[in-house]
Design a protein around this motif. Structure first.
Motif, PDB file in Angstrom:
ATOM      1  N   ASN A  45       0.815  -1.207   0.000  1.00 37.97           N
ATOM      2  CA  ASN A  45       0.000   0.000   0.000  1.00 37.97           C
ATOM      3  C   ASN A  45       0.850   1.258   0.000  1.00 37.97           C
ATOM      4  O   ASN A  45       0.312   2.355  -0.113  1.00 37.97           O
ATOM      5  N   GLY A  46       2.151   1.114   0.215  1.00 35.97           N
ATOM      6  CA  GLY A  46       2.995   2.293   0.318  1.00 35.97           C
ATOM      7  C   GLY A  46       2.524   3.167   1.457  1.00 35.97           C
ATOM      8  O   GLY A  46       2.150   2.683   2.520  1.00 35.97           O
ATOM      9  N   TRP A  47       2.524   4.472   1.223  1.00 40.75           N
ATOM     10  CA  TRP A  47       2.095   5.412   2.256  1.00 40.75           C
ATOM     11  C   TRP A  47       0.644   5.816   2.042  1.00 40.75           C
ATOM     12  O   TRP A  47       0.080   6.597   2.784  1.00 40.75           O
ATOM     13  N   GLN A  48       0.044   5.269   0.980  1.00 38.49           N
ATOM     14  CA  GLN A  48      -1.344   5.577   0.671  1.00 38.49           C
ATOM     15  C   GLN A  48      -2.235   4.940   1.728  1.00 38.49           C
ATOM     16  O   GLN A  48      -2.004   3.819   2.161  1.00 38.49           O
ATOM     17  N   ARG A  49      -3.243   5.661   2.122  1.00 37.38           N
ATOM     18  CA  ARG A  49      -4.148   5.093   3.110  1.00 37.38           C
ATOM     19  C   ARG A  49      -5.582   5.358   2.682  1.00 37.38           C
ATOM     20  O   ARG A  49      -5.953   6.477   2.392  1.00 37.38           O
ATOM     21  N   SER A  50      -6.350   4.297   2.651  1.00 33.40           N
ATOM     22  CA  SER A  50      -7.767   4.417   2.360  1.00 33.40           C
ATOM     23  C   SER A  50      -8.501   3.473   3.309  1.00 33.40           C
ATOM     24  O   SER A  50      -7.888   2.566   3.874  1.00 33.40           O
ATOM     25  N   PRO A  51      -9.791   3.659   3.500  1.00 34.46           N
ATOM     26  CA  PRO A  51     -10.517   2.831   4.459  1.00 34.46           C
ATOM     27  C   PRO A  51     -10.394   1.329   4.218  1.00 34.46           C
ATOM     28  O   PRO A  51     -10.412   0.553   5.158  1.00 34.46           O
ATOM     29  N   ASP A  52     -10.259   0.920   2.970  1.00 33.37           N
ATOM     30  CA  ASP A  52     -10.179  -0.515   2.676  1.00 33.37           C
ATOM     31  C   ASP A  52      -8.768  -1.014   2.399  1.00 33.37           C
ATOM     32  O   ASP A  52      -8.574  -2.153   2.011  1.00 33.37           O
ATOM     33  N   SER A  53      -7.750  -0.174   2.613  1.00 35.00           N
ATOM     34  CA  SER A  53      -6.385  -0.558   2.250  1.00 35.00           C
ATOM     35  C   SER A  53      -5.714  -1.459   3.272  1.00 35.00           C
ATOM     36  O   SER A  53      -4.743  -2.127   2.973  1.00 35.00           O
ATOM     37  N   GLY A  54      -6.181  -1.460   4.504  1.00 35.40           N
ATOM     38  CA  GLY A  54      -5.526  -2.294   5.511  1.00 35.40           C
ATOM     39  C   GLY A  54      -4.322  -1.616   6.132  1.00 35.40           C
ATOM     40  O   GLY A  54      -3.587  -2.215   6.889  1.00 35.40           O
ATOM     41  N   GLY A  55      -4.094  -0.388   5.818  1.00 31.93           N
ATOM     42  CA  GLY A  55      -2.973   0.331   6.418  1.00 31.93           C
ATOM     43  C   GLY A  55      -1.891   0.641   5.425  1.00 31.93           C
ATOM     44  O   GLY A  55      -2.025   0.422   4.221  1.00 31.93           O
TER      45      GLY A  55
END
Length: 195
Positions: A45-55
């Motif tokens: 996911n890198g540094w990207q964060r979204s509600p469904d990304s898991g962190g």
């Protein structure tokens, strides 16, 4: 297909940083070398964060659901002498990720986007390592970029690939911090431009 080097069973959790650390230690013990490159191939996911990304993570374990958080990578690699880390995973070539690794490795290789699921064309990527093993590390690591961009099967795909020199990230962070301070100080008079 070559035989496995060792059968670790099904209880090894690939989503915790101590497992990564133990793997690197095992590799360096059994296959000592002058230079060490670690390739992590999995979802990222890198540094990207979204509600469904898991962190902000990499190395998702399918059995446990655990993943190594980006800020845990430094602890996993501290003191192990890993010269370069290559991420064969999505979204890992972000300055924030490389910044987390700046004290434990000299180079970070990866994609800003999502690389093909088939992964690196390793026979192409590592050709320089085989043909000119004494070349400088940056020259050898360019094989990751050239190997991806020039791989015939990937010709019609969106390929992003780069090599970052982590020694430059301290200066980048200082400059970005200074820019942020200046923008905040003048945010009211430049609201429309900043938006």
């Amino acid at each position: 297909m070559p035989a496995a080097f060792a059968d670790m069973g099904t209880s090894v959790d690939m989503g915790i940083n101590s497992t990564l650390r133990e793997f690197v230690q095992w590799g360096k013990t059994h296959y000592p070398a002058d230079h060490t490159l670690l390739v992590v191939w999995n979802h990222g996911n890198g540094w990207q964060r979204s509600p469904d990304s898991g962190g902000r993570a990499i190395s998702y374990d399918d059995q446990t659901g655990h993943a190594i958080q980006i800020w845990e990578l430094e602890a996993a690699l501290q003191g192990l002498g890993v010269e370069a880390v290559a991420f064969d995973a999505s979204l890992m070539q972000m300055s924030e990720v490389a910044y987390e690794l700046r004290n434990v490795t000299s180079y970070v290789v990866g994609s800003e986007e999502s690389p093909p699921g088939e992964g690196y064309p390793y026979q192409t990527v590592f050709k320089g390592f085989q043909d000119t093993p004494n070349a400088s590390t940056p020259i050898l690591l360019n094989g990751f970029v050239d190997g991806m961009v020039n791989y015939p099967s990937y010709a019609t795909r969106k390929i992003t690939q780069s090599v970052l020199d982590t020694s430059q990230l301290g200066g980048v962070a200082t400059t970005v911090s200074s820019l942020s301070t200046a923008l905040r100080a003048r945010s009211e008079e430049h609201t429309s431009e900043l938006q």
